[in-house]
Scaffold this motif. Sequence first.
Motif, PDB file in Angstrom:
ATOM      1  N   MET A   1      28.325  42.395  46.493  1.00 40.32           N
ATOM      2  CA  MET A   1      27.957  43.353  47.539  1.00 40.32           C
ATOM      3  C   MET A   1      29.171  43.854  48.312  1.00 40.32           C
ATOM      4  N   THR A   2      30.163  42.987  48.465  1.00 41.57           N
ATOM      5  CA  THR A   2      31.420  43.411  49.093  1.00 41.57           C
ATOM      6  C   THR A   2      32.537  43.160  48.108  1.00 41.57           C
ATOM      7  N   ALA A   3      33.357  44.147  47.887  1.00 40.38           N
ATOM      8  CA  ALA A   3      34.412  44.057  46.881  1.00 40.38           C
ATOM      9  C   ALA A   3      35.737  43.682  47.520  1.00 40.38           C
ATOM     10  N   GLY A   4      36.476  42.831  46.849  1.00 39.56           N
ATOM     11  CA  GLY A   4      37.822  42.477  47.284  1.00 39.56           C
ATOM     12  C   GLY A   4      38.805  42.721  46.170  1.00 39.56           C
ATOM     13  N   SER A   5      40.079  42.727  46.501  1.00 43.05           N
ATOM     14  CA  SER A   5      41.089  43.002  45.475  1.00 43.05           C
ATOM     15  C   SER A   5      41.168  41.869  44.465  1.00 43.05           C
ATOM     16  N   GLN A   6      40.958  40.641  44.928  1.00 42.71           N
ATOM     17  CA  GLN A   6      40.986  39.484  44.039  1.00 42.71           C
ATOM     18  C   GLN A   6      39.760  38.618  44.326  1.00 42.71           C
ATOM     19  N   PRO A   7      38.674  38.821  43.588  1.00 41.30           N
ATOM     20  CA  PRO A   7      37.457  38.041  43.845  1.00 41.30           C
ATOM     21  C   PRO A   7      37.680  36.560  43.607  1.00 41.30           C
ATOM     22  N   ASN A   8      37.035  35.750  44.415  1.00 46.39           N
ATOM     23  CA  ASN A   8      37.163  34.296  44.273  1.00 46.39           C
ATOM     24  C   ASN A   8      36.420  33.761  43.057  1.00 46.39           C
ATOM     25  N   LEU A   9      35.513  34.547  42.541  1.00 47.03           N
ATOM     26  CA  LEU A   9      34.762  34.143  41.353  1.00 47.03           C
ATOM     27  C   LEU A   9      34.686  35.330  40.409  1.00 47.03           C
ATOM     28  N   GLU A  10      35.050  35.112  39.148  1.00 44.43           N
ATOM     29  CA  GLU A  10      34.993  36.192  38.172  1.00 44.43           C
ATOM     30  C   GLU A  10      34.522  35.644  36.838  1.00 44.43           C
ATOM     31  N   LEU A  11      33.799  36.470  36.113  1.00 49.31           N
ATOM     32  CA  LEU A  11      33.394  36.162  34.746  1.00 49.31           C
ATOM     33  C   LEU A  11      33.330  37.487  33.997  1.00 49.31           C
ATOM     34  N   THR A  12      33.980  37.554  32.865  1.00 46.03           N
ATOM     35  CA  THR A  12      34.006  38.790  32.088  1.00 46.03           C
ATOM     36  C   THR A  12      33.301  38.603  30.748  1.00 46.03           C
ATOM     37  N   VAL A  13      32.617  39.649  30.345  1.00 45.47           N
ATOM     38  CA  VAL A  13      31.893  39.664  29.081  1.00 45.47           C
ATOM     39  C   VAL A  13      32.411  40.828  28.249  1.00 45.47           C
ATOM     40  N   GLU A  14      32.804  40.557  27.031  1.00 47.15           N
ATOM     41  CA  GLU A  14      33.240  41.628  26.128  1.00 47.15           C
ATOM     42  C   GLU A  14      32.051  42.109  25.310  1.00 47.15           C
TER      43      GLU A  14
END
Length: 290
Positions: free
Chosen positions: A143-156
Amino acid sequence: MTEANPKRTYKDSVFADLFGADKSAKSNFISLYNALHETELTLDCELRHIRLEQILYMNFYNDVSFLVDNKVIVLAEHQSTINENMPFRFLEYVARLYEQIQNPRDKYLRRLVKIPTPEFYVFYNGEEDFPKRKILKLSDAFMTAGSQPNLELTVEVVNINRNKAHTILEQCRPLSEYSLFVETVRKHLKLDRKKGFEKAVQECINNDILKEYLERKSREVMNMLLAEYDYATDIAVQREESGAIGLEKGLSQGARQKALETAAAFKRLGFDIAKIAEGTGLSEAEIANL
């Protein structure tokens, strides 16, 4: 893996069976892994199939999970449209995978405990136009975006339709043949709704597309296809109607009744109400009152 609940009605998709459950699954998965990583793993490599109670889909095993080469590899196949919420679903999924494969006491140790590296892939084979490759990020949902999120998960997300000519289809024959199989099924269904699956399976056998697999399991495969496509049709109808006039008001009376019946069945089986609501389009309050 022994099923704890004999009443469970989950079914394998053809994708999950081909790459995760069939006797040829190890060979097929290693071929796919090598194509993704440019490695040369062989059949004698250590490979552990991990299967959880289903949480990616309401009533299908469309996912394949393996522990290999110090990595947790989670694959999912989509029948028709890409779900932008897949990173969040994978987040739930991988947390449970780690609970299964790691000693629960490890997290209390003072020293750093190494864990297998997770990787997430979705193989898209729907008819909607979609890029050859796309990365979905969990942080896009914040809901709020930051330059470096504390939690990330990427899906290809990899588009395996042949018209996109992704190189993975050249590097992994089982996936290439699976793509051709889906294309053949789609073609025959448009020509003959009643016997389309049977004709598609026979054409693939005649053209050496998944021939050995289909010869062994043709009837089982057709049953899986029938269940998959019925489910995909239901979801597509609900999405179309909800997009037009709102999720709660968009279901026709007949579709709504079917959703209520489905929700009641899943509730009797002990499924989480929030998950049932997500899959059927009903509210949690409606489901709680069933």
